[in-house]
Design a protein around this motif. Sequence first.
Motif, PDB file in Angstrom:
ATOM      1  N   PRO A 464       0.763  -1.054   0.093  1.00 39.57           N
ATOM      2  CA  PRO A 464      -0.051   0.054  -0.073  1.00 39.57           C
ATOM      3  C   PRO A 464       0.837   1.378  -0.116  1.00 39.57           C
ATOM      4  CG  PRO A 464      -0.988  -1.543   1.423  1.00 39.57           C
ATOM      5  CD  PRO A 464       0.354  -2.078   1.004  1.00 39.57           C
ATOM      6  N   PRO A 465       1.884   1.433   0.858  1.00 37.74           N
ATOM      7  CA  PRO A 465       2.598   2.681   0.647  1.00 37.74           C
ATOM      8  C   PRO A 465       3.247   2.834  -0.500  1.00 37.74           C
ATOM      9  CG  PRO A 465       3.564   1.221   2.387  1.00 37.74           C
ATOM     10  CD  PRO A 465       2.032   0.658   1.996  1.00 37.74           C
ATOM     11  N   ALA A 466       3.888   1.710  -1.140  1.00 35.30           N
ATOM     12  CA  ALA A 466       4.319   1.773  -2.354  1.00 35.30           C
ATOM     13  C   ALA A 466       3.401   2.065  -3.415  1.00 35.30           C
ATOM     14  CB  ALA A 466       4.852   0.292  -2.738  1.00 35.30           C
ATOM     15  N   LEU A 467       2.349   1.588  -3.318  1.00 31.56           N
ATOM     16  CA  LEU A 467       1.107   1.773  -4.299  1.00 31.56           C
ATOM     17  C   LEU A 467       0.961   3.534  -4.135  1.00 31.56           C
ATOM     18  CD1 LEU A 467      -1.839  -0.723  -3.766  1.00 31.56           C
ATOM     19  CD2 LEU A 467      -0.157  -0.530  -5.694  1.00 31.56           C
ATOM     20  N   ILE A 468       1.060   4.148  -3.117  1.00 31.75           N
ATOM     21  CA  ILE A 468       1.189   5.605  -2.930  1.00 31.75           C
ATOM     22  C   ILE A 468       2.411   6.449  -3.928  1.00 31.75           C
ATOM     23  CG2 ILE A 468       0.724   7.512  -1.456  1.00 31.75           C
ATOM     24  CD1 ILE A 468      -0.606   5.741   0.260  1.00 31.75           C
ATOM     25  N   ALA A 469       3.605   5.784  -3.310  1.00 32.98           N
ATOM     26  CA  ALA A 469       4.855   6.362  -3.635  1.00 32.98           C
ATOM     27  C   ALA A 469       4.853   6.267  -5.103  1.00 32.98           C
ATOM     28  CB  ALA A 469       5.806   5.821  -2.785  1.00 32.98           C
ATOM     29  N   PHE A 470       4.734   5.156  -5.706  1.00 30.51           N
ATOM     30  CA  PHE A 470       4.810   4.973  -7.209  1.00 30.51           C
ATOM     31  C   PHE A 470       3.646   5.677  -7.961  1.00 30.51           C
ATOM     32  CE2 PHE A 470       7.840   1.782  -5.675  1.00 30.51           C
ATOM     33  CZ  PHE A 470       9.110   2.228  -6.369  1.00 30.51           C
ATOM     34  N   ARG A 471       2.824   6.135  -7.364  1.00 32.04           N
ATOM     35  CA  ARG A 471       1.533   6.866  -8.260  1.00 32.04           C
ATOM     36  C   ARG A 471       2.152   7.749  -9.536  1.00 32.04           C
ATOM     37  NH1 ARG A 471      -3.117   9.585  -5.257  1.00 32.04           N
ATOM     38  NH2 ARG A 471      -4.262   9.355  -7.120  1.00 32.04           N
ATOM     39  N   GLY A 472       1.857   7.422 -10.712  1.00 30.52           N
ATOM     40  CA  GLY A 472       2.144   8.267 -11.719  1.00 30.52           C
ATOM     41  C   GLY A 472       3.895   7.744 -12.495  1.00 30.52           C
ATOM     42  N   HIS A 473       4.220   6.710 -11.639  1.00 35.62           N
ATOM     43  CA  HIS A 473       5.350   6.115 -12.074  1.00 35.62           C
ATOM     44  C   HIS A 473       5.435   4.860 -12.602  1.00 35.62           C
ATOM     45  CE1 HIS A 473       7.307   9.901 -10.581  1.00 35.62           C
ATOM     46  NE2 HIS A 473       6.848   9.695  -9.381  1.00 35.62           N
ATOM     47  N   VAL A 474       4.267   4.384 -12.924  1.00 36.06           N
ATOM     48  CA  VAL A 474       4.164   2.770 -13.222  1.00 36.06           C
ATOM     49  C   VAL A 474       3.770   2.555 -14.536  1.00 36.06           C
ATOM     50  CG1 VAL A 474       3.185   0.592 -12.851  1.00 36.06           C
ATOM     51  CG2 VAL A 474       3.505   2.205 -10.784  1.00 36.06           C
ATOM     52  N   HIS A 475       4.543   1.723 -15.411  1.00 33.96           N
ATOM     53  CA  HIS A 475       4.417   1.497 -16.815  1.00 33.96           C
ATOM     54  C   HIS A 475       3.900  -0.116 -16.716  1.00 33.96           C
ATOM     55  CE1 HIS A 475       4.820   1.219 -21.046  1.00 33.96           C
ATOM     56  NE2 HIS A 475       5.502   0.034 -20.772  1.00 33.96           N
ATOM     57  N   PRO A 476       2.826  -0.277 -17.140  1.00 35.87           N
ATOM     58  CA  PRO A 476       1.931  -1.585 -17.268  1.00 35.87           C
ATOM     59  C   PRO A 476       2.771  -2.501 -18.310  1.00 35.87           C
ATOM     60  CG  PRO A 476       0.492   0.129 -17.420  1.00 35.87           C
ATOM     61  CD  PRO A 476       1.497   0.677 -17.508  1.00 35.87           C
ATOM     62  N   ILE A 477       3.211  -3.574 -17.966  1.00 34.40           N
ATOM     63  CA  ILE A 477       3.819  -4.664 -18.784  1.00 34.40           C
ATOM     64  C   ILE A 477       2.878  -5.752 -19.013  1.00 34.40           C
ATOM     65  CG2 ILE A 477       5.962  -4.026 -18.087  1.00 34.40           C
ATOM     66  CD1 ILE A 477       6.195  -6.512 -16.617  1.00 34.40           C
ATOM     67  N   ASP A 478       2.923  -6.500 -20.002  1.00 35.03           N
ATOM     68  CA  ASP A 478       2.208  -7.771 -20.437  1.00 35.03           C
ATOM     69  C   ASP A 478       1.970  -8.806 -19.256  1.00 35.03           C
ATOM     70  OD1 ASP A 478       1.403 -10.616 -21.546  1.00 35.03           O
ATOM     71  OD2 ASP A 478       0.862  -8.872 -23.262  1.00 35.03           O
ATOM     72  N   PRO A 479       0.793  -9.033 -18.764  1.00 35.01           N
ATOM     73  CA  PRO A 479       0.495  -9.978 -17.786  1.00 35.01           C
ATOM     74  C   PRO A 479       1.209 -11.427 -17.946  1.00 35.01           C
ATOM     75  CG  PRO A 479      -1.433  -9.161 -18.596  1.00 35.01           C
ATOM     76  CD  PRO A 479      -0.531  -8.685 -19.364  1.00 35.01           C
ATOM     77  N   SER A 480       1.713 -11.763 -19.256  1.00 35.31           N
ATOM     78  CA  SER A 480       2.186 -13.061 -19.222  1.00 35.31           C
ATOM     79  C   SER A 480       3.626 -13.047 -18.814  1.00 35.31           C
ATOM     80  CB  SER A 480       2.313 -13.344 -20.849  1.00 35.31           C
ATOM     81  OG  SER A 480       3.192 -12.585 -21.496  1.00 35.31           O
ATOM     82  N   TRP A 481       4.201 -11.901 -18.452  1.00 32.12           N
ATOM     83  CA  TRP A 481       5.387 -11.992 -17.789  1.00 32.12           C
ATOM     84  C   TRP A 481       5.329 -12.344 -16.337  1.00 32.12           C
ATOM     85  CZ3 TRP A 481       9.706 -11.763 -20.304  1.00 32.12           C
ATOM     86  CH2 TRP A 481       9.836 -11.358 -21.653  1.00 32.12           C
ATOM     87  N   HIS A 482       4.290 -12.273 -15.744  1.00 34.98           N
ATOM     88  CA  HIS A 482       4.191 -12.357 -14.247  1.00 34.98           C
ATOM     89  C   HIS A 482       2.647 -12.789 -13.822  1.00 34.98           C
ATOM     90  CE1 HIS A 482       4.515 -10.376 -10.041  1.00 34.98           C
ATOM     91  NE2 HIS A 482       4.745 -11.622 -10.035  1.00 34.98           N
ATOM     92  N   MET A 483       2.893 -14.256 -13.654  1.00 36.27           N
ATOM     93  CA  MET A 483       1.534 -14.817 -13.350  1.00 36.27           C
ATOM     94  C   MET A 483       1.430 -14.873 -11.603  1.00 36.27           C
ATOM     95  SD  MET A 483      -0.170 -18.396 -13.991  1.00 36.27           S
ATOM     96  CE  MET A 483      -2.016 -18.979 -13.446  1.00 36.27           C
TER      97      MET A 483
END
Length: 543
Positions: A464-483
């Motif tokens: 949760p604190p990481a979800l706040i800290a990285f807001r606006g800094h996340v690039h989505p990658i393909d879900p097949s990379w990480h199940m």
Amino acid sequence: MQLHFSPSMRSITILSSTSNNGGFIDLMKIKVAARHISYRTLFHTILILAFLLPFVFILTALVTLEGVNKCSSFDCLGRRLGPRLLGRVDDSERLVKDFYKILNQVNTEEIPNGLKLPDSFSQLVSEMKNNQYDARTFAFMLRAMIEKLEREIRESKFSELMNKHFAASSIPKGIHCLSLRLTDEYSSNAHARRQLPSPELLPLLSDNSYHHFVLSTDNILAASVVVTSAVQSSIKPEKIVFHVITDKKTYAGMHSWFALNPASPAIVEVKGVHQFDWLTRENVPVLEAVENHNGIRNYYHGNHIVGANLTDTTPRTFASKLQARSPKYISLLNHLRIYLPELFPHLNKVVFLDDDIVIQRDLSPLWEIDLGGKVNGAVETCKGEDEWVMSKHFKNYFNFSHPLIAKHLDPVECAWAYGMNIFDLRTWRKTNIRETYHSWLKEDGKLLANLKSNLTMWKLGTLPPALIAFRGHVHPIDPSWHMLGLGYQNKTNIESVNKAAVIHYNGQSKPWLQIGFEQLRPFWTKYVNYSNDFVRNCHILES
């Protein structure tokens, strides 16, 4: 015997065959009175009787099959069949309706005090016969028995969840043995203490042409699986550099393992948190507070049942709360990822891995992904259909009744996953991510406010604190990379597991625990070296 009617219908002759000559002997001749009815009337009468007799037979058979064969008179038969033929309700249906009425009344009333409940249904039937209970008493006893059974099932479910929580938080005997034996080996075997990596390879630890993985863990066996699976799945394992970070108590054992079991041609560095000059109390004030604050330690290590109101809590909610109180969330190792730019000042890009993952495909293409100026390449977890893992928004992690949360966050914002993340450290160093992370934990008294409110701002420890800290800094990658979800879901699709680049046993059912899912364990155990002497001597057996 034969009957013969005269043509005039005025006499009837009864004949019987004899055994001597096969002829017929007149036994009786009966005179009949003069005919007063016509042949047509007689014919019609016979037709009507022939039509009605089958129905009478069928009705009689029906009554017999239903258990009324004791009726010996037409009056009894009429009483049985009359209501059925006239569409009236019989006694059994009326009894059922009366019993429904009694059940509805009993459901709205209090169960009488001192009502002694039988231990089984057979005992209930026996007491009904012996004590001649009325329907109302029977209904009360039935309700009380069902409610008692529901309470016992509920308590059993909570006990199961508690036992699973303790099992997930504990260290298996075999893994503890492995750590102790390897630590002892470090003190007695010079080869186990040899420098990692060798001096001539030290410059490669900061060479950005290599693929750098960071793994933070105190689980030696899990670390070996991560490194082995990465090397075996890589097209160019000689380009892999692993930076394994562990705590002080595990450092000697972890170093021994990789010194005695090199992951060639990959390079492995093992460092303890005590060996990082940057990790001081001044630079990491929040973690120092978290580890030393009695309130927090009691929250994560204390009795999770005492004081808890389980009456209004569902088993699933309780399971979620237990997971959020896992002791790993106050571990220094679990917070280290927020300090990667400072811990590795010469690296530009790293892939951070959790210790409960298995790599099944070459990950070198991750370094070619353009993050578009973002810091964190991660799989989003809000676009799936399952409820446990891939349908998570901010509302699943944060308490939006808290004024700070409601003011700054959006409940429908998409969440993302830790476990396999690509971090652009050069871009990260230009942001205030670490400061934001700290501010939400401690600065301006927010951490203390969170403590006083029993840590109700968010659920889990580090995400949760990481979800706040990285807001606006996340690039989505393909879900097949990480199940994700192999530690949650027993019915995980095996075909999807086979196709994933990285599978993640996030959740309580880790593959090295007895509570792990049997059908998912082989994806992890195939990378365990069961022929290793330390593994064998600690009885870490393949299951």
